[in-house]
Scaffold this active site. Structure first.
Site, PDB file in Angstrom:
ATOM      1  CE  LYS A   1      -2.091  -0.666   3.989  1.00 30.07           C
ATOM      2  NZ  LYS A   1      -1.535  -1.963   4.421  1.00 30.07           N
TER       3      LYS A   1
ATOM      4  NE  ARG B   1      -3.918  -1.212   9.705  1.00 33.71           N
ATOM      5  CZ  ARG B   1      -2.824  -0.654   9.182  1.00 33.71           C
ATOM      6  NH1 ARG B   1      -2.798   0.621   8.882  1.00 33.71           N
ATOM      7  NH2 ARG B   1      -1.756  -1.392   8.959  1.00 33.71           N
TER       8      ARG B   1
ATOM      9  NE  ARG C   1       7.466  -3.395   5.869  1.00 32.60           N
ATOM     10  CZ  ARG C   1       6.194  -3.001   5.958  1.00 32.60           C
ATOM     11  NH1 ARG C   1       5.527  -2.673   4.871  1.00 32.60           N
ATOM     12  NH2 ARG C   1       5.595  -2.970   7.120  1.00 32.60           N
TER      13      ARG C   1
ATOM     14  NE  ARG D   1       6.722  -0.761  10.271  1.00 30.30           N
ATOM     15  CZ  ARG D   1       5.554  -0.648   9.627  1.00 30.30           C
ATOM     16  NH1 ARG D   1       5.513  -0.077   8.430  1.00 30.30           N
ATOM     17  NH2 ARG D   1       4.440  -1.084  10.159  1.00 30.30           N
TER      18      ARG D   1
ATOM     19  NE  ARG E   1       1.963  -4.872  11.405  1.00 30.59           N
ATOM     20  CZ  ARG E   1       2.930  -4.616  10.518  1.00 30.59           C
ATOM     21  NH1 ARG E   1       4.107  -5.199  10.647  1.00 30.59           N
ATOM     22  NH2 ARG E   1       2.714  -3.786   9.535  1.00 30.59           N
TER      23      ARG E   1
HETATM   24  P1  AMP Z   1       1.224   0.537   8.967  1.00 28.55           P
HETATM   25  O1  AMP Z   1       2.488   1.311   8.810  1.00 28.55           O
HETATM   26  O2  AMP Z   1       0.104   1.058   8.105  1.00 28.55           O
HETATM   27  O3  AMP Z   1       1.423  -0.949   8.815  1.00 28.55           O
HETATM   28  O4  AMP Z   1       0.745   0.761  10.474  1.00 28.55           O
HETATM   29  C1  AMP Z   1       1.540   0.365  11.564  1.00 28.55           C
HETATM   30  C2  AMP Z   1       0.680   0.194  12.799  1.00 28.55           C
HETATM   31  O5  AMP Z   1       0.060   1.453  13.127  1.00 28.55           O
HETATM   32  C3  AMP Z   1      -0.480  -0.779  12.645  1.00 28.55           C
HETATM   33  O6  AMP Z   1      -0.091  -2.137  12.845  1.00 28.55           O
HETATM   34  C4  AMP Z   1      -1.421  -0.279  13.728  1.00 28.55           C
HETATM   35  O7  AMP Z   1      -0.996  -0.698  15.015  1.00 28.55           O
HETATM   36  C5  AMP Z   1      -1.238   1.236  13.651  1.00 28.55           C
HETATM   37  N1  AMP Z   1      -2.223   1.820  12.712  1.00 28.55           N
HETATM   38  C6  AMP Z   1      -1.983   2.358  11.486  1.00 28.55           C
HETATM   39  N2  AMP Z   1      -3.115   2.760  10.905  1.00 28.55           N
HETATM   40  C7  AMP Z   1      -4.118   2.465  11.782  1.00 28.55           C
HETATM   41  C8  AMP Z   1      -5.530   2.596  11.749  1.00 28.55           C
HETATM   42  N3  AMP Z   1      -6.170   3.129  10.696  1.00 28.55           N
HETATM   43  N4  AMP Z   1      -6.217   2.191  12.836  1.00 28.55           N
HETATM   44  C9  AMP Z   1      -5.618   1.670  13.921  1.00 28.55           C
HETATM   45  N5  AMP Z   1      -4.295   1.472  13.998  1.00 28.55           N
HETATM   46  C10 AMP Z   1      -3.537   1.866  12.946  1.00 28.55           C
END
Ligand code: AMP
Length: 207
Positions: free
Chosen positions: A13, A88, A122, A153, A164
């Site tokens: 994404k 999400r 990654r 990360r 996740r």
């Molecule tokens: P990402 O970089 O998009 O994979 O996001 C990393 C982490 O941030 C996720 O695993 C969630 O813990 C948190 N996070 C990101 N976006 C959201 C969202 N829309 N709602 C809730 N938690 C989020």
């Protein structure tokens, strides 16, 4: 154009959102990046977010939705935006529909069994945020594009990735049927080279 990018963690994404944002000249808004910035700066939101993110859980809907609502009110979003990683949950999608009109929802689809390898291998550049896989860059620790430091990360470690992916299945995947009903859903095959995915997205957006 107001665009949402859906897809599991590791589906690509972020990479696709960056391409779209650069071509359409609209901001790329990643809730994950917003949380990581707050965590680095140890803000109150960052401290709350860390307690969920480190466990592979979602940050509560009210916190996340308010961040996005405020961000979309900023002047640079007037001509459109790309949302990456939001919504999400169905509750977030319902909230979003109350404060913004969405034109297209792109679901980047990658078989779940491929995501574990993508995520644990990654590496993300601390400066330009671009992602690379160890299969392609080997053990190097500098970004091939900007020379910044490559990081692994914390939430890309195996145990957290498992959680996740479970959370994605339970809470985020239902959004696909949620958006199907609105006729705005564009499903693209994310299991092909990055450039091909980008081409498929642009071709489908033009239709
Ligand atoms: P990402 O970089 O998009 O994979 O996001 C990393 C982490 O941030 C996720 O695993 C969630 O813990 C948190 N996070 C990101 N976006 C959201 C969202 N829309 N709602 C809730 N938690 C989020």
């Amino acid at each position: 154009m107001n665009i949402v990018l859906l897809g599991a963690p590791g589906a690509g994404k972020g990479t696709q959102a960056a391409q779209l944002a650069a071509s359409l000249k609209i901001p790329h808004i990643s809730t994950g990046d917003i949380f990581r910035k707050n965590m680095d700066e140890k803000t109150p939101i960052g401290l709350v977010a860390r307690s969920y993110i480190d466990l592979g859980k979602l940050v509560p809907d009210d916190v996340t939705t308010e961040i996005v609502r405020a961000r979309l009110e900023e002047a640079d979003c007037k001509e459109g935006f790309i949302l990456d990683g939001f919504p999400r949950t169905v509750a977030q999608a319902e909230a979003l529909s109350r404060f913004s009109e969405i034109d297209a929802v792109i679901d980047v689809d990658v078989p779940l069994e491929k995501l574990m390898k993508r995520l644990t291998g990654r590496r993300v550049c601390a400066s330009c945020h671009e992602s690379f896989h160890v299969d392609f860059i080997g053990a190097r620790s500098d970004c091939p594009h900007c020379g910044g430091e490559l990081t692994h990360r914390d939430d890309d470690k195996e145990e957290t990735v498992k959680k996740r992916l479970e959370v994605y299945k339970a809470q985020t995947e239902p959004l696909i049927s949620f958006y199907k009903k609105s006729d705005k859903l564009i499903a693209v095959n994310g299991d092909q080279p990055v450039q091909k995915v980008t081409e498929e997205i642009f071709a489908r957006l033009k239709k």
